[in-house]
Design an enzyme around this catalytic site. Structure first.
Site, PDB file in Angstrom:
ATOM      1  N   GLU A 165       4.674   9.162   2.844  1.00 55.59           N
ATOM      2  CA  GLU A 165       3.544   8.314   2.476  1.00 55.59           C
ATOM      3  C   GLU A 165       3.340   7.182   3.474  1.00 55.59           C
ATOM      4  OE1 GLU A 165       1.439   9.103   0.018  1.00 55.59           O
ATOM      5  OE2 GLU A 165       2.690  10.875  -0.362  1.00 55.59           O
ATOM      6  N   GLU A 210       2.431   1.633  -3.320  1.00 56.34           N
ATOM      7  CA  GLU A 210       1.445   2.108  -4.300  1.00 56.34           C
ATOM      8  C   GLU A 210       1.362   3.638  -4.251  1.00 56.34           C
ATOM      9  OE1 GLU A 210      -2.548   3.633  -3.995  1.00 56.34           O
ATOM     10  OE2 GLU A 210      -2.844   1.570  -3.299  1.00 56.34           O
ATOM     11  N   HIS A 211       1.359   4.193  -3.049  1.00 54.40           N
ATOM     12  CA  HIS A 211       1.344   5.657  -2.928  1.00 54.40           C
ATOM     13  C   HIS A 211       2.655   6.260  -3.433  1.00 54.40           C
ATOM     14  CE1 HIS A 211      -2.049   6.768  -0.045  1.00 54.40           C
ATOM     15  NE2 HIS A 211      -2.219   5.492  -0.266  1.00 54.40           N
ATOM     16  N   HIS A 237       0.822  -1.203   0.000  1.00 54.90           N
ATOM     17  CA  HIS A 237       0.000   0.000   0.000  1.00 54.90           C
ATOM     18  C   HIS A 237       0.868   1.270   0.000  1.00 54.90           C
ATOM     19  CE1 HIS A 237      -3.455   2.323   2.203  1.00 54.90           C
ATOM     20  NE2 HIS A 237      -3.246   2.781   0.993  1.00 54.90           N
TER      21      HIS A 237
HETATM   22 ZN   LIG Z   1      -4.100   4.574   0.256  1.00 54.85          ZN
END
Ligand SMILES: [Zn+2]
Length: 1083
Positions: free
Chosen positions: A243, A168-169, A165
């Site tokens: 992030e 992904e950011h 996750h």
């Molecule tokens: Zn997210």
């Protein structure tokens, strides 16, 4: 392989969508209308078009809220759940010279694996393999102008630190070719994308983009390819911190806090009981494989993640050998391969595909029971707030096509509509308030089935489990009514034929279906082809009867399946504050373990990170991101045909558009004649129309009839301010669709619903109230920004007040009172409902909107005439206008959460501002730069944005899953200063303008076009005005930004603040200065 994908349940589990919808109707924009807001509660499990299976979106990039308007919750569920493959809306498939393409492909190093014609989506699809790396590419060609690209990596995590996750950011935060802070944001600002986001599933990560403009499309593709293969984040610790997570310390005397976008996003997720239930269920069902951990990240685990592990994960899995790539649409298939080969050729083959394989969970020999606590508020009777959900993992091996398809049907039969037996019996039992569990879920390696209830008393938990088993047993023994089977069949076929993916690109919905098998090395073509197995299933049901088809499935996969996990969730009013205290304690220890010089260093690092975050990219770097020029932009707004006529004295609007023989219709009634005291009953009134019976039919029969004859009917109120008027627009809209030969049935059924339904079923009505209450409570936790927006709107204008009465905190309070009133005074409620029908549904204040091609429109007129003749015509009563407001006082709404939703709003028309199209450009720019940078990037919230309702003049700021409260308000108040000091070169301005046009010209399917046109008609927005706004948008200058500063300055001084926030944060804020004279406890 995957037929059940047709019937795929979506939106269950850890999925939370951060959509960009807002149901207001900017004069210049048709766009927002296509974006129907997504119901956040469980029973209405999301829209099919969106990924399910626990996917998580990258960006809450722009407005997320629904302005508190009430939206239909009662539309037939399947219509929302089906992802149908793309049937092109124009009649002929695209043709190209395939041999020539393959020759070209071979030259570039791609080997053709298979080529197939997919009738269902009028496409030619070719699967290629990149010889050097093994990357697989699906190249789907047809005449859909809404082109889609996606690259997907298999990314199974081994722990819950949230690596996939956070990655992904992070990969979208600058790359080799695009070395700026966030190319993703630049694309959001300045492209014509029809889709732009990224999502993390439990075992894969997807990066999709879409656009109708070819040049724009390839710009997006290049930025995404560079981002995933060559991101800067693997060398930049600060992006990981921003992030993912980091310690923040402004000066050594203060306390250390945790910051990080994903960290706070996940704190929000972990505050929502439904999400907790989904996560616990999934993890307990698959303790042995990757599904036993959370790819999104557990806030307790995220801080254990190191930068080294993060880098290694990227190196291993973000590799062409581990990639599946999708192209779809009317662009040149050669160009796709050319662009790809440039990137793929830079890599050698890697062993990643072996390392990323997802292994199946072995089936249990015995059922399992899990007990979990969830954070509850202090309000209400806690002993009645238990939740219970039963989950089954259906099989160890992948299922064959027919079985999956049949299971999908079974799911619809059991749960698909309010009349479906399992759903109906659970709700009618009175054992709980609302359904949890999404039925069949088949987007991960092994399919599963889940069902349960929330709002259950502790002593009834056992009874719920028994009832589920008993109901399934009875259904296995007795089978389903043939009407029910017919209704499901028609609903499913209708949805397949209509292929309505809403504002979601068709090619993307197709990609997600294909990927759901392809990712496990299965055939990517099979999920795209449904016709043959569908016909087989139909024939099988016709020959052997439905019982022979469905009963063995219930027996085998559920009743006799020992791989069952029952999850019980207990409300814990202390949990939120305990978690918070534990976090503080942990941070205290971290601080205690640091020396003075460590602390000084941390403060310095914090400052350095913030400075970096707040320093704009240099113009040269920004120029790297490709953009269109204003010459590429059409000068005229998108034209939607409209003809205004009359039938039997009633206005009829007709839109001649190709709809593949579906007729879409809206019947609109004026709400003004209704008694004011009935307002809050209206949403329940609408639900009653669809979910109660008539003299001749019970509600199950009525629902089945709707399912058999139509594509669905919904009824809901619509309110909006109208520019330049005090009086708001208030309407009830009855929306329905049917295949052309069934238009008569559609109008007959609408008549039945409006005139024949009996408001006599007290127990059913009580269920509606409990369900609505559960839905509102869920919204309060998961979409607090929507609740805050609606509350602010209610303080600022009449339309907002009305909407809040029917969908905000006021409504929740009303529902709580109503629950007791039903037992004491049902008769008066029932007669109020009857009275509402009499005043509302009259021919005098009716209007009809129709969308289809001209020959269907022509044929429909006689049925409309008959329908109108049958409506009563009562004299218009005339009534007082709605002019109420909530008191304009700052308010905090306290809920058990670890993250806040902070709003501030004001009416800028009152400060003398006059609408100019530049306002669209400016508010988008404020969202994408100022608020994104300060509220999200340096503030650590998941989202921060503003919204300008051009009808009312209300300009609002909102934040989403925000660790701050006062700090965020300070950012809002500095917006005017930001605008006054803004420097912007021509390139940046052009990008902002193009991005705004992208919103205004958002892609719409024909039904959405017809609906937009209707709303513009109701709101009095003319074509001239649209043209004028467009010209104003296109000629926006820096001077407009500076002038707009005065308008937003007025919000700083006179605006109203509403926050949905944790009790601790509200208390702390009020201690500092009394921001919130009103504090309301709602959960
Ligand atoms: Zn997210």
């Amino acid at each position: 392989m995957e037929r059940v994908a047709l019937l795929r349940t979506s939106g269950r589990r850890l999925l939370h969508r951060c959509r960009r919808g807002r149901p207001v109707v900017p004069a210049a924009a048709a766009s927002s209308l296509a974006r129907r807001p997504l119901p956040s509660s469980f029973p209405s499990r999301g829209y099919s078009a969106l990924p399910g299976g626990g996917a998580r979106f990258l960006a809450a990039a722009a407005p997320l809220h629904c302005s508190g308007r009430y939206w239909p919750a009662a539309t037939p569920r399947l219509a929302r759940r089906l992802t149908a493959p793309a049937v092109s809306t124009s009649p002929s498939p695209a043709a190209y010279d395939t041999d020539y393409v393959h020759e070209y492909a071979a030259k570039l190093g791609f080997e053709k694996v298979s080529e197939q014609t997919i009738e269902e989506c009028k496409s030619t699809a070719v699967l290629y393999k990149h010889k050097k790396t093994g990357a697989e590419v699906m190249s789907v060609s047809n005449d859909d102008e809404n082109k889609v690209f996606g690259i997907v990596f298999r990314t199974p995590p081994k722990n819950s630190t949230g690596i996939p996750h956070i990655l992904e950011h992070s990969v979208l935060c600058g790359s080799r070719k695009y070395p700026l802070k966030e190319p993703f944001v630049e694309l959001l600002k300045g492209s014509l994308h029809t889709f732009l986001n990224a999502f993390t599933y439990p075992d894969r990560t997807c990066y999709p983009v879409a656009s109708t403009n070819t040049k724009d499309f390839y710009n997006l593709v290049d930025v995404y390819l560079d981002a995933v293969f060559f991101p800067n984040c693997v060398e930049d610790f600060q992006t990981f911190q921003q992030e993912g997570w980091h310690y923040e310390l402004d000066n050594p005397e203060e306390e250390i806090t945790f910051k990080g976008v994903v960290f706070n996003e996940m704190k929000g997720v972990y505050s929502q009981p439904d999400n907790i239930m989904g996560r616990v269920s999934q993890q307990a069902l698959s303790p042995e494989n990757t599904y036993g951990v959370d790819s999104g990240g557990d806030p307790h685990e995220i801080p254990k993640l190191t930068f080294e592990e993060f880098k290694e994960f990227h190196r291993k899995f973000y590799h062409p050998s581990n990639a599946r790539i999708w192209f779809y649409g009317d662009d040149d298939p050669k160009e796709r391969l050319r662009v790809l080969s440039d990137y793929l050729d830079q890599f050698e083959a890697s062993p990643a595909p072996n390392e990323s394989k997802v292994l199946p969970q072995r089936l249990f020999k015995e059922p399992v029971r899990v007990i979990e606590k969830y954070p509850a508020g202090q309000e209400g009777d806690l002993t009645k707030k238990y939740m219970v959900c039963m989950n089954w993992l259906l099989s160890e091996e992948p299922l064959d096509v027919e079985t999956e398809l049949t299971l999908g049907f079974l799911d619809h039969l059991l749960l698909g509509t309010p009349a479906s037996p399992l759903r109906r019996i659970l709700l009618e039992s009175g054992l709980g308030d609302a359904i949890v569990g999404g039925g069949v879920e088949d987007e991960l390696l092994q399919p599963q089935f889940s069902i349960g209830l929330k709002g259950v008393s502790e002593e009834n938990l056992q009874k719920v489990e028994e009832l589920v088993m008993e109901t399934l047993k009875n259904l296995a023994e007795e089978g389903f009514a043939s009407e029910a089977v017919e209704a499901s069949m028609n609903t499913i076929e209708f949805a397949l034929r209509e292929n309505n993916t809403g504002s979601f690109p068709r090619g993307l919905s197709l990609m997600l279906r294909s990927i759901a098998k392809w990712i496990y090395d299965m055939d990517p073509f099979e999920p795209l082809k449904y016709e043959q197995p569908l016909q087989q299933l139909k024939a099988c049901i016709a020959e052997e009867g439905s019982k022979a088809v469905f009963s063995p499935l219930i027996e085998k996969y559920i009743l006799k399946n020992m791989h069952r996990v029952t999850v019980e969730m207990q409300p814990d009013p202390e949990k939120a504050s305990r978690d918070e205290a534990a976090e503080k304690e942990m941070l205290k220890q971290v601080k205690a373990s640091m020396t003075q010089s460590d602390l000084a260093e941390l403060a310095r690092a914090t400052k350095e990170l913030k400075e970096k975050q707040e320093t704009p990219d240099p113009p040269e770097a920004l120029k790297a991101v490709p953009s269109l020029s204003l010459q590429d932009i059409p000068k005229k707004p998108i034209h939607i045909p409209i003809e205004i006529g009359e039938i039997n004295g009633v206005k009829v609007l007709q839109h001649d558009l190709f709809t593949n023989d579906v007729v879409y219709s809206e019947v609109v009634f004026d709400m003004g004649s209704m008694k004011k005291e009935h307002l809050q009953l209206l949403p329940l009134f609408c639900q009653s129309l669809l979910e109660m019976g008539t003299k001749d039919m019970d509600f199950v029969q009525l629902n089945q009839l709707i399912g058999r004859k139509t594509g669905g009917i919904s009824v809901y109120p619509f309110t909006s301010s109208v520019m330049g008027k005090e009086d708001p627009l208030t309407r009830i809209i009855v929306r329905g669709k049917a295949m052309a030969p069934r238009v008569e049935d559609l109008f007959n059924l609408m008549y039945t619903i409006l005139q024949d339904v009996q408001f006599t079923e007290q127990q059913r009505f009580k269920q509606f109230v409990s369900q609505s209450k559960a839905r509102m409570e869920n919204r309060l936790r998961g979409s607090g920004h929507g609740i805050a927006a609606s509350r602010m709107d209610a303080k600022l204008n009449a339309a907002g007040w009305i909407a809040e009465q029917m969908g905000g905190i006021s409504y929740l309070e009303y529902l709580r009172d109503l629950e007791t009133k039903i037992d004491q005074d049902w008769d008066s409620i029932s007669s109020s409902l009857e009275e509402m029908r009499k005043t509302l549904f009259s021919k005098n204040c009716c209007l009809i909107n129709l969308t289809s091609d001209w020959k269907n429109l022509e044929k429909s007129s006689q049925h409309i005439a008959k329908f109108l003749d049958s409506l009563p015509s009562s004299p218009s009563l005339g009534s007082d206008p709605w002019l109420s407001r909530l008191p304009s006082v700052n308010e905090a709404i306290v809920v058990p959460t670890q993250v806040n939703y902070v709003g501030k709003a004001g009416n800028i028309y009152q400060s003398g501002y006059q609408l100019n199209g530049s306002a669209y450009v400016i508010s988008k720019h404020i969202s994408n730069t100022w608020l994104w940078d300060r509220v999200r990037v340096s503030g650590g919230a998941y989202g921060g944005f503003c919204d300008f309702d051009t009808h009312s003049g209300v300009f609002s700021y909102l934040s989403y899953r925000d660790p701050n409260l006062l700090k965020t308000l300070e950012v809002y108040d500095e917006t005017a200063k930001f605008l006054r000091e803004l420097e912007m070169d021509d390139d940046a301005l052009t990008k902002a303008i193009i991005g705004t046009i992208g919103d205004v010209d958002a892609y719409q399917l024909p039904d959405a076009k017809g609906y937009s046109s209707l709303l513009r008609y109701l709101l009095g927005i003319t074509e001239e005005e649209r043209q004028q706004r467009r010209e104003e948008i296109l000629s926006t200058s820096l001077k407009d930004f500076k002038e707009f500063a005065d308008a937003v300055e007025s919000i700083k001084d006179n605006g109203v603040v509403v926050a949905v926030a944790s009790p601790d944060d509200v208390e702390a804020a009020n201690k500092e200065k009394l921001v919130f004279p009103e504090v309301k406890k709602c959960l």
